[in-house]
Design an enzyme around this catalytic site. Structure first.
Site, PDB file in Angstrom:
ATOM      1  N   TYR A   1      22.917  36.750  58.616  1.00 48.99           N
ATOM      2  CA  TYR A   1      22.817  36.490  57.131  1.00 48.99           C
ATOM      3  C   TYR A   1      23.110  35.198  56.878  1.00 48.99           C
ATOM      4  O   TYR A   1      24.268  34.789  57.071  1.00 48.99           O
ATOM      5  CB  TYR A   1      23.827  37.470  56.662  1.00 48.99           C
ATOM      6  CG  TYR A   1      23.543  37.321  55.139  1.00 48.99           C
ATOM      7  CD1 TYR A   1      22.541  37.562  54.253  1.00 48.99           C
ATOM      8  CD2 TYR A   1      24.700  36.630  54.384  1.00 48.99           C
ATOM      9  CE1 TYR A   1      22.602  37.300  52.861  1.00 48.99           C
ATOM     10  CE2 TYR A   1      24.716  36.773  52.961  1.00 48.99           C
ATOM     11  CZ  TYR A   1      23.778  36.954  52.069  1.00 48.99           C
ATOM     12  OH  TYR A   1      23.678  36.708  51.084  1.00 48.99           O
TER      13      TYR A   1
ATOM     14  N   PHE B   1      34.517  37.345  48.782  1.00 47.04           N
ATOM     15  CA  PHE B   1      34.170  36.693  47.932  1.00 47.04           C
ATOM     16  C   PHE B   1      34.447  37.393  46.448  1.00 47.04           C
ATOM     17  O   PHE B   1      34.213  36.769  45.196  1.00 47.04           O
ATOM     18  CB  PHE B   1      32.648  36.306  47.825  1.00 47.04           C
ATOM     19  CG  PHE B   1      31.775  37.593  48.252  1.00 47.04           C
ATOM     20  CD1 PHE B   1      31.660  38.432  47.188  1.00 47.04           C
ATOM     21  CD2 PHE B   1      31.443  37.740  49.454  1.00 47.04           C
ATOM     22  CE1 PHE B   1      30.981  39.647  47.387  1.00 47.04           C
ATOM     23  CE2 PHE B   1      30.529  39.074  49.805  1.00 47.04           C
ATOM     24  CZ  PHE B   1      30.618  39.905  48.754  1.00 47.04           C
TER      25      PHE B   1
ATOM     26  N   ARG C   1      67.311  39.872  18.879  1.00 41.60           N
ATOM     27  CA  ARG C   1      68.457  40.721  19.620  1.00 41.60           C
ATOM     28  C   ARG C   1      67.491  41.202  20.986  1.00 41.60           C
ATOM     29  O   ARG C   1      68.182  41.337  22.074  1.00 41.60           O
ATOM     30  CB  ARG C   1      68.794  42.061  18.883  1.00 41.60           C
ATOM     31  CG  ARG C   1      69.721  42.517  19.678  1.00 41.60           C
ATOM     32  CD  ARG C   1      70.344  43.759  19.022  1.00 41.60           C
ATOM     33  NE  ARG C   1      69.547  44.278  17.805  1.00 41.60           N
ATOM     34  CZ  ARG C   1      69.488  45.489  17.402  1.00 41.60           C
ATOM     35  NH1 ARG C   1      69.812  46.356  18.347  1.00 41.60           N
ATOM     36  NH2 ARG C   1      68.972  45.829  16.292  1.00 41.60           N
TER      37      ARG C   1
ATOM     38  N   TYR D   1      65.173  42.760  15.870  1.00 44.97           N
ATOM     39  CA  TYR D   1      64.554  42.898  17.390  1.00 44.97           C
ATOM     40  C   TYR D   1      64.234  41.563  17.801  1.00 44.97           C
ATOM     41  O   TYR D   1      64.161  41.180  19.134  1.00 44.97           O
ATOM     42  CB  TYR D   1      63.455  43.900  17.668  1.00 44.97           C
ATOM     43  CG  TYR D   1      64.013  45.279  17.236  1.00 44.97           C
ATOM     44  CD1 TYR D   1      65.422  45.711  17.103  1.00 44.97           C
ATOM     45  CD2 TYR D   1      63.110  46.208  17.525  1.00 44.97           C
ATOM     46  CE1 TYR D   1      65.639  47.030  16.817  1.00 44.97           C
ATOM     47  CE2 TYR D   1      63.318  47.549  17.206  1.00 44.97           C
ATOM     48  CZ  TYR D   1      64.712  48.103  17.071  1.00 44.97           C
ATOM     49  OH  TYR D   1      65.044  49.470  16.903  1.00 44.97           O
TER      50      TYR D   1
ATOM     51  N   ASN E   1      30.060  30.231  47.909  1.00 43.12           N
ATOM     52  CA  ASN E   1      30.441  31.386  48.050  1.00 43.12           C
ATOM     53  C   ASN E   1      32.182  31.445  48.072  1.00 43.12           C
ATOM     54  O   ASN E   1      32.646  31.202  48.906  1.00 43.12           O
ATOM     55  CB  ASN E   1      30.025  32.022  49.549  1.00 43.12           C
ATOM     56  CG  ASN E   1      29.692  33.441  49.259  1.00 43.12           C
ATOM     57  OD1 ASN E   1      29.367  33.869  50.546  1.00 43.12           O
ATOM     58  ND2 ASN E   1      29.295  34.068  48.085  1.00 43.12           N
TER      59      ASN E   1
ATOM     60  N   GLU F   1      24.435  43.625  44.807  1.00 45.85           N
ATOM     61  CA  GLU F   1      25.791  43.131  44.074  1.00 45.85           C
ATOM     62  C   GLU F   1      26.102  44.121  43.042  1.00 45.85           C
ATOM     63  O   GLU F   1      25.989  43.634  42.007  1.00 45.85           O
ATOM     64  CB  GLU F   1      25.935  41.778  43.848  1.00 45.85           C
ATOM     65  CG  GLU F   1      25.450  40.799  44.998  1.00 45.85           C
ATOM     66  CD  GLU F   1      25.111  39.403  44.729  1.00 45.85           C
ATOM     67  OE1 GLU F   1      25.120  38.855  43.705  1.00 45.85           O
ATOM     68  OE2 GLU F   1      24.609  38.572  45.586  1.00 45.85           O
TER      69      GLU F   1
ATOM     70  N   HIS G   1      20.458  28.701  41.914  1.00 44.56           N
ATOM     71  CA  HIS G   1      21.762  29.269  41.641  1.00 44.56           C
ATOM     72  C   HIS G   1      22.422  28.394  40.502  1.00 44.56           C
ATOM     73  O   HIS G   1      23.352  28.759  39.993  1.00 44.56           O
ATOM     74  CB  HIS G   1      22.656  29.493  42.833  1.00 44.56           C
ATOM     75  CG  HIS G   1      22.261  30.498  43.402  1.00 44.56           C
ATOM     76  ND1 HIS G   1      21.004  30.980  43.709  1.00 44.56           N
ATOM     77  CD2 HIS G   1      23.029  31.605  44.115  1.00 44.56           C
ATOM     78  CE1 HIS G   1      20.805  32.137  44.570  1.00 44.56           C
ATOM     79  NE2 HIS G   1      22.084  32.444  44.785  1.00 44.56           N
TER      80      HIS G   1
END
Length: 561
Positions: A71, A351, A305, A302, A214, A436, A101
């Site tokens: 792959y 990844f 404190r 508060y 990746n 995915e 991409h």
């Protein structure tokens, strides 16, 4: 790890000294990464890292030579993982991957953030589990050292399988395509920017395109900046709150160490210690504190404190997130992973950006509380019924509005943060034809964490300005030595508010002091000195504490002979 070297240059009479950080994929820190982004160091590889890179590449070359089906090396990607690619087209396969991409949108990352992104990808490749060639990795290092930085849009990653879109843009420029920036050329076509620096575009070998894109490096590099800035502002928030407490004539009783030993969270104890070190009346007397020592106030609000309890968990959150970010910085996040010693490549899921995504959502939620409580302290400073000071910290109120709208700005930033703190990592949308089918959305987690941190810095800048203005109305009384030093630092940049003037530049100037950590640099040594000298804790009498012949403090108990 940091090496100082000397080079000669024909145009210089004297040698140029350069500092390098040696990368091995195992020891880079978030602090180092931010410094690399600022351009303070250049990069080189350790010999051990170079050896690992060569060994991994040799395994990939063997896979290609033997025509094995693996792959991302000899197949397509995602949904096309079953499509075998002929050897003659393996280079085209990798180039097409980067081109297709590179589909991000939005404003480009700043040069500093692009430097961090490139440095971090180099560090991951240096681990030797990506299959990158040493030649390509050296080309990336040369581009980093010359500050040849690709155009990387900030939007487009879903955080699995890694930050594909931004890392593709990063690699595309290194291929000589798209846009690049350098101090020498500005923005121009990548090919010409590389040529201007005597560099050649990288030529991709099998698997190298995938190796370049990746991983979780955009999430992690932006996260490194976010956590470093969060840590800096959290330290300075204690100093600013201590100054506000002095102006509002609060008591130090709530910071007594015995209280915090009964609820011993590390951050809570640390914040209480910082308050004591800045306000300790025996160590650095405060005329302001002495002026109200015997007032009739029973306890403080508060927002004063409870600073150890509220600021404390922020400190502990930052420590937790920083540990995850530093682990991610030195993690191999490719797919497939190359194990040269086993002669094997294995597909996995390193990844996936869930770790840094969840951590950065948590960071945003945690650090936001510093702004939330600071805004309430600003309200107390500006409100005459709570501060006993002039309304909105200015004389001739009505003619002058003083800090009225500065407080509104703080409130607006806190409100924005409430929306930005909604976790992005609770969302997931299936992508790549359901290959995915679960993603982290970590890119948005990182980007909005940075926005939250910046808003926190800005709100605390407004509080610091307001507290220093409050001091003007208490003169001639003086506060403690370290807090007077902080006041002097601010006044060296911003003059007192006598009448209304353009306020935005004042806020921006003090924000810059905080980003540059100058408030910490002034007060931090006093805190460190107090801690190192083990000074007995002062416990002056106060209306906020009642005792009937109490036993002596363990820190002041005298041995009876």
């Amino acid at each position: 790890k940091i090496w100082h070297g000397q080079i000669s240059h024909a145009s210089h009479k004297r040698p140029i000294y350069l500092s390098y950080i040696s990368l091995d994929g195992n020891s880079l820190t978030s602090t180092d990464l931010v410094n690399l982004g600022k351009g303070l160091f250049k990069i080189k590889l350790t010999p051990e890292a170079e050896q690992k890179v060569v060994q991994s590449r040799e395994l990939l070359d063997t896979i290609v030579k033997e025509n094995k089906v693996v792959y991302g090396i000899t197949t397509g990607f995602g949904k096309f993982a079953q499509t075998v690619i002929p050897v003659s087209k393996l280079k085209e396969l990798q180039e097409n991957l980067l081109r297709s991409h590179s589909s991000g949108l939005g404003s480009p990352l700043s040069p500093e953030r692009t430097r961090m992104l490139l440095a971090l990808r180099i560090n991951v490749l240096a681990k030797g589990h990506s299959g990158i060639s040493l030649e390509t990795l050296h080309s990336m290092i040369q581009a980093f050292n010359a500050s040849c930085l690709s155009y990387v849009p900030e939007k487009g990653t879903v955080g699995a399988s890694g930050d594909l879109a931004p890392l593709s843009h990063l690699a595309l420029g290194l291929m000589g395509e798209g846009k690049m920036w350098s101090p020498k050329s500005g923005w121009a076509d990548a090919k010409y920017v590389l040529e201007a620096h005597g560099l050649k575009p990288i030529s991709l070998k099998p698997k190298e395109g995938l190796a370049l894109i990746n991983g979780t490096q955009m999430i992690t590099s932006l996260g490194a900046e976010a956590v470093e800035r969060a840590e800096a502002i959290a330290q300075q928030a204690d100093i600013i709150a201590a100054l506000t407490l002095e102006v509002l004539k609060g008591t130090t009783k709530a910071f007594d160490s015995d209280i915090h030993e009964l609820r011993p969270h590390p951050g809570q104890k640390e914040v209480a210690l910082r308050f004591r070190s800045l306000l300790d009346s025996d160590h650095h007397p405060s005329e302001i504190a002495e002026s109200h020592r015997f007032c009739d106030r029973v306890q403080d609000a508060y927002t004063m404190r409870c600073c150890p309890q509220v600021h404390g968990i922020v400190n502990d959150t930052i420590e937790f997130v920083k540990k995850i970010i530093n682990t991610e910085i030195n993690s191999a996040t490719d797919n497939p992973m190359v194990f040269a010693e086993r002669g094997e490549t294995i597909s996995g899921g390193n990844f996936h950006g869930e770790y840094p995504a969840k951590a950065l959502d948590y960071l945003a939620i945690g650090v936001h509380e510093l702004a939330s409580i600071s805004e309430r302290r600003i309200e107390r400073l500006c409100n005459p019924s709570l501060s006993e000071l002039p309304a909105f910290l200015v004389n001739e109120g009505g003619l002058n509005s003083g800090f009225m709208i500065a407080h509104c700005t703080a409130a607006a930033l806190v409100s924005e943060n409430k929306v930005l703190c909604h976790p992005s990592s609770i969302d997931s949308l299936s992508t790549s034809a359901a290959t995915e089918d679960h993603v982290s959305m970590g890119g948005w987690a990182a980007r909005k964490a940075l926005r939250v941190v910046e808003h926190v810095e800005q709100v605390l800048a407004i509080e610091l300005l307001a507290a220093c203005q409050g001091i003007e109305f208490l003169r001639p009384l003086r506060t403690t030595t370290p807090l007077e030093k902080v006041y002097d630092l601010v006044r060296a940049t911003v003059k007192p508010w006598i009448k209304d003037r353009f306020m935005a530049p004042d806020i921006e100037a003090v924000h810059r002091l905080l980003v540059d950590q100058k408030v910490w640099n002034i007060a931090g040594p006093y805190i460190e000195k107090y801690c190192m000298e083990y000074i007995p804790e002062s416990r002056p009498s106060s209306p906020t504490a009642f005792a009937l012949d109490p036993p002596p403090s363990p820190r002041k108990r005298v041995r009876l002979e």
